[in-house]
Design an enzyme around this catalytic site. Structure first.
Site, mmCIF file in Angstrom:
data_model
loop_
_atom_site.group_PDB
_atom_site.id
_atom_site.type_symbol
_atom_site.label_atom_id
_atom_site.label_comp_id
_atom_site.label_asym_id
_atom_site.label_seq_id
_atom_site.Cartn_x
_atom_site.Cartn_y
_atom_site.Cartn_z
ATOM 1 N N LYS A 166 0.831 -1.215 0.000
ATOM 2 C CA LYS A 166 0.000 0.000 0.000
ATOM 3 C C LYS A 166 0.866 1.267 0.000
ATOM 4 O O LYS A 166 2.039 1.219 0.337
ATOM 5 C CB LYS A 166 -0.951 0.000 1.209
ATOM 6 C CG LYS A 166 -1.635 -1.328 1.476
ATOM 7 C CD LYS A 166 -2.624 -1.755 0.396
ATOM 8 C CE LYS A 166 -3.069 -3.181 0.660
ATOM 9 N NZ LYS A 166 -4.286 -3.603 0.075
HETATM 10 C C1 PLP Z 1 -5.128 -4.694 0.917
HETATM 11 C C2 PLP Z 1 -6.593 -4.561 0.925
HETATM 12 C C3 PLP Z 1 -7.385 -5.025 1.994
HETATM 13 C C4 PLP Z 1 -6.844 -5.862 3.108
HETATM 14 O O1 PLP Z 1 -5.822 -5.302 3.838
HETATM 15 P P1 PLP Z 1 -4.834 -6.258 4.676
HETATM 16 O O2 PLP Z 1 -4.000 -5.269 5.427
HETATM 17 O O3 PLP Z 1 -4.050 -7.056 3.704
HETATM 18 O O4 PLP Z 1 -5.653 -7.091 5.571
HETATM 19 C C5 PLP Z 1 -8.743 -4.776 1.971
HETATM 20 N N1 PLP Z 1 -9.309 -4.124 0.945
HETATM 21 C C6 PLP Z 1 -8.606 -3.696 -0.110
HETATM 22 C C7 PLP Z 1 -9.299 -2.969 -1.212
HETATM 23 C C8 PLP Z 1 -7.223 -3.907 -0.160
HETATM 24 O O5 PLP Z 1 -6.547 -3.483 -1.232
#
Ligand code: PLP
Length: 423
Positions: free
Chosen positions: A201
């Site tokens: 992210k």
């Molecule tokens: C990455 C992501 C998640 C989940 O996040 P984690 O930290 O991996 O649990 C949920 N929704 C979206 C749209 C994502 O891109």
């Protein structure tokens, strides 16, 4: 024209791309401080200093101009605690987009609710408001909207639908840290905004998450749900005593962020706006170059005032290119660029990762099992997007003109070889 790299030719690029993640200046010193602080978790004893987790929460709330931020272990736990704090539970329906990461479905079935997969807008790939309105039933207890890749969803229309039906709108901003709509940060339009700080992210501590909201009661429920039914008191305790109080207002789970992660996030947050601006500048250049070649970059909803690029997404619309298909085009681009280029997420209702029947905890009764297996479902725009859109991670957009040139050159090479690729 030189041969395609997939056919054994020389790739367009063989030098490395900008690294991701990149630590903020001073990160090592900050981690060292935590190491020797006697406090590695908020569930540890108070050491006379405000926890890094509370400091990050205050900064992230201020960044959004909201009253509350509750950090969580990851984005999935941010979604789970928010769904539960909104009162979503056994048998309830939750609207989610047909194209997104699997966590949007797994978190809904995780609270014993039923995901209702809804089609997306062909330009933004985010929830189509008209399709949402058509999918609502008396059992719908929440709408989870995802700001996907680089788009902001139509928050005006979705807010109106949620308000009219008196159901909460939850904004999943795992791919949209810092994006703005009508001048305001996303995550502040719904009842709550959830974030992931997983490694890929644009704001990251390896793993991590957060929930933001202006609703005092909702924030308090999320706080309890993520810390085994404990919460911070109004004043700090004596040094050496536990800072989390066992109020037990609500039974929770342990979904806490560690002090190491919180310390990293404070530093990374200082880089976010500048990195977002750099990615957006490069993406705008790339948009223009690829449009000339017959591709259509992902659009965002009118009213978007700041775009965050988590992934760059572009559709092959020109007929000869579209016919080749996203699988083949992305394999060819991957070979040219030494960078994973992929189609969009497989529509969730047929994603290989969405497999609730492999977990006996979801086998509540025959009716529930039937409802969480969307057999035969096919959403036309999701299916079309899966055939035409190509995406890649944001790290290359942290480069400059040389990186944009290479990416555009790879697309140009594909266009020149389109007949060979179609064969
Ligand atoms: C990455 C992501 C998640 C989940 O996040 P984690 O930290 O991996 O649990 C949920 N929704 C979206 C749209 C994502 O891109």
């Amino acid at each position: 024209m030189p041969e395609l790299a997939v056919a054994g030719g020389t790739p367009v690029r063989s030098t490395p791309w900008p690294r991701w993640p990149q630590p903020a200046p001073g990160a090592l010193a900050v981690l060292d401080e935590v190491l020797n602080s006697g406090r590695w978790a908020i569930s540890g004893p108070y050491n006379g200093q405000q926890s890094r987790e509370r400091r990050f929460a205050a900064e992230f709330a201020a960044y959004h101009g909201v009253r509350h931020c509750v950090p969580t272990a990851n984005g999935s736990s941010a979604l789970t605690t928010t769904l539960e704090a909104c009162g979503v539970g056994a048998g309830d329906q939750v609207v989610i987009p047909g194209i997104t990461w699997v966590a949007n479905a797994s978190t809904v079935i995780g609270v014993n609710a039923v995901p209702v997969f809804v089609d997306v807008d062909p330009d933004t790939l985010c929830l189509d408001p008209a399709a949402v309105a058509a999918a609502l039933t008396p059992a719908t207890k929440a709408i989870v909207v995802v700001h996907l890749y680089s788009a902001v969803a139509d928050l005006t229309a979705l807010q109106r639908i949620a308000d009219r039906h008196g159901i909460p709108l939850i904004e999943d901003c795992a791919q949209a840290h810092g994006a703005r709509f009508l001048g305001r940060k996303v995550g502040t339009f719904g009842h709550a905004g959830t974030f992931s700080m997983q490694q890929s992210k644009v704001l990251t501590s390896g793993e991590g998450g957060a929930v933001i909201t202006d609703d005092d009661a909702l924030a308090r429920r999320v706080e309890h749900l993520r810390a085994d039914g404990r919460s911070y008191g109004s004043t700090p305790p004596a040094t050496g005593a536990m800072e989390l109080l066992e109020t037990a207002e609500l039974m929770g789970n342990n979904r806490c962020l560690s002090e190491f992660q919180a310390a990293l996030l404070i530093g990374q947050l200082g880089l976010l706006d500048e990195e977002n601006a750099r990615r957006a500048r490069n993406a705008a250049d790339l948009d223009a170059r690829l449009a000339e070649l017959g591709f259509r970059p992902q659009r965002t909803t009118e009213g978007t005032t700041g775009r965050t690029y988590y992934n760059y997404a572009v559709a092959a619309v020109q007929e000869e290119l579209a016919d080749i298909g996203a699988e083949r085009l992305s394999a060819a681009l991957t070979a040219e660029l030494g960078l994973p280029v992929t189609p969009v997420y497989t529509p969730l209702y047929r994603s290989r990762l969405y497999r609730p029947h492999t977990r006996s905890r979801y086998a509540l009764d025959a009716e529930h099992q039937r409802r969480i297996h969307p057999q035969g479902l096919s959403l036309p725009t999701c299916e079309q997007a899966a055939k035409t859109f190509l995406t890649f991670h944001h790290a290359p957009l942290l480069g400059d003109k040389a990186e944009v040139d290479d990416i555009a050159a790879a697309f140009e090479k594909l266009v020149a070889h389109r007949q060979e690729l179609a064969a």
